[in-house]
Design a protein around this motif. Structure first.
Motif, short mmCIF file in Angstrom:
data_model
loop_
_atom_site.label_atom_id
_atom_site.label_comp_id
_atom_site.label_asym_id
_atom_site.label_seq_id
_atom_site.Cartn_x
_atom_site.Cartn_y
_atom_site.Cartn_z
N TRP A 130 18.36 -27.98 -44.52
CA TRP A 130 17.93 -28.39 -45.23
C TRP A 130 16.82 -27.15 -45.67
CZ3 TRP A 130 14.41 -33.49 -46.11
CH2 TRP A 130 14.96 -33.15 -48.26
N ALA A 156 11.38 -31.59 -53.12
CA ALA A 156 12.58 -31.24 -53.79
C ALA A 156 13.43 -33.19 -54.03
CB ALA A 156 13.55 -30.90 -52.68
N ASN A 157 12.96 -33.62 -53.29
CA ASN A 157 13.43 -34.98 -53.81
C ASN A 157 12.76 -35.55 -55.10
OD1 ASN A 157 14.77 -34.87 -51.69
ND2 ASN A 157 14.22 -36.65 -50.17
N ASP A 160 15.30 -34.00 -58.29
CA ASP A 160 16.87 -34.20 -57.79
C ASP A 160 17.03 -35.60 -58.81
OD1 ASP A 160 16.88 -36.21 -56.62
OD2 ASP A 160 17.06 -35.52 -54.66
N ALA A 161 18.51 -35.78 -58.89
CA ALA A 161 18.68 -36.78 -60.07
C ALA A 161 18.99 -38.00 -59.74
CB ALA A 161 19.71 -36.37 -60.67
N ASP A 162 18.38 -38.18 -58.15
CA ASP A 162 18.14 -39.60 -57.41
C ASP A 162 17.18 -39.99 -57.80
OD1 ASP A 162 18.49 -41.55 -56.15
OD2 ASP A 162 19.53 -40.14 -54.22
N ASP A 166 12.77 -40.89 -54.71
CA ASP A 166 11.43 -40.20 -55.00
C ASP A 166 10.44 -40.74 -53.69
OD1 ASP A 166 12.54 -39.16 -56.93
OD2 ASP A 166 11.69 -40.14 -58.64
#
Length: 404
Positions: A130, A156-157, A160-162, A166
């Protein structure tokens, strides 16, 4: 009496059975296993009061020193180690890692309170794959690079779409006293100088260390997790890096294989400010209680036998710990080959700093742990850090007052 449990207790019991069946002196050892360090300390305190202390105690070096400071409790092992008939050979003594040996020696070198048994350390578990995807070709070499990588994982978190991840990605807050002590050492504290009743945590370097950790938290580059164990968070990329003990590595191996076998991971020492990365070694040692000469000799013969390289290696493998001699480490090559993260950590043994040897540390560490817990509370501000450390200093003398 020992604090080991589960597989480690079973391994010690098996070795003890072997000793009882094979030793030429007709000695028979009975184990007492309260089940944890806390339960053992309680049992040992009760045994001290009624005069039934076991002949051998396996405990952390600081705890042994605390018992000895309260009242003379243990035999000086120098007399046994140097005995031409019953002692250790020069080659055997030389094989022990000196930084581990030192932890059980009197500060002036006149007495050897105990014989090292096993050692462990706090370390950083790091997702190499990562990190490379985030643009980092190498692990963090100092505290600034550590902050940069942790905050990059957070971003990065967030990107993203998730949405469920967060606020994650950074270091999972860990107030273990040895984790905090190692961070303090990374900023300039010297654990070897800790001891006595004149603790002074409110120093410039410790204020810098606490401010650094609080800064990570305020920027959400460090976060409080809901689950008590961090391994699944790591394997699902909720944290780029977390702090752990050697004993946590086997569980991480299993979970990583199950959840994310494609990510490569390793372990790191703590990055330091203007110094080489570092780790602090702590662990258990064997002490012989004061008794009749023949009883002390019998106890010595047993711990000497347990300290043979093949027996050290067997216990260390079972506990996922460091052995305390080079000869034992040499026998663990197969284990190292199948546990590469443990093998990477074993390379740090010669440079590992000993934990505080003072008996006061046995209680002081929990005051430090509480201060670290307060450091990561939402209502604390960076401006309050000097007051927090001052309160820590003021609390320690009260904690160290003799128990009635």
């Amino acid at each position: 009496m020992h604090p080991f449990y589960a597989d480690s207790a079973a391994a010690l019991a098996s070795l003890t059975d072997e000793f009882n069946q094979t030793n030429v002196w007709g000695l028979h050892v009975k184990l007492q296993a309260p089940g944890s360090a806390g339960l053992m300390n309680q049992a040992a305190a009760e045994a001290r009061q009624d005069g039934s202390l076991p002949q051998i105690l396996a405990a952390e070096s600081a705890q042994l020193a605390a018992w000895e400071a309260a009242q003379p409790t243990f035999a000086d092992l120098n007399d046994y180690m140097q005995d031409p008939n019953w002692g250790l050979t020069a080659e055997e003594r030389a094989s022990f890692f000196p930084n581990f040996w030192e932890a059980d020696s009197a500060a002036d070198g006149t007495r050897q309170l105990a014989l090292p048994a096993l050692r462990t350390t706090r370390l950083m578990v790091y997702n190499q794959t990562w990190a490379e995807e985030l643009g980092f070709a190498a692990p963090p070499a100092n505290e600034k690079e550590l902050e940069l990588q942790l905050c990059a994982a957070l971003q990065a978190n967030l990107a993203d779409a998730d949405r469920a991840n967060d606020g994650t990605g950074g270091w999972i807050v860990d107030n273990d006293p040895y984790t905090i002590l190692t961070f303090l050492a990374a900023f300039g504290e010297d654990p070897a100088q800790m001891g006595g009743r004149a603790y002074s945590f409110n120093t410039a370097s410790n204020r810098d260390a606490f401010a650094y950790l609080r800064g990570l938290f305020d920027r959400t580059c460090a976060w409080n997790s809901r689950q008590p164990e961090p391994q699944e968070y790591f394997s699902t990329r909720r944290t780029l890096l977390y702090t752990a003990s050697l004993q946590d590595l086997p569980r991480q191996e299993r979970i990583q294989t199950r959840l994310n076998p494609n990510d490569s991971w390793t372990v790191l020492p703590f990055p330091a400010v203007a110094a080489d990365p570092l780790v602090i070694a702590s662990g258990h040692s064997y002490a012989v209680s004061l008794a009749k000469p023949e009883e002390q000799l019998g106890a010595w013969l047993f711990i000497r036998w347990l300290s043979l390289p093949r027996h050290q290696a067997r216990l260390a493998q079972t506990a996922a710990a460091w052995p305390v001699s080079q000869a034992a480490l040499d026998l663990m090559q197969d284990y190292a080959a199948s546990h590469p993260q443990w093998a990477a950590a074993a390379q740090w043994i010669p440079q590992a700093r000993p934990a505080p040897r003072s008996g006061d540390w046995a209680r002081t560490q929990f005051v430090l742990q509480d201060a670290a817990w307060q450091l990561f509370q939402a209502n604390l501000t960076a401006e309050q850090i000097p007051d927090l450390l001052s309160q820590l200093d003021d609390t320690i003398p009260d904690v160290l007052q003799p128990t009635p």
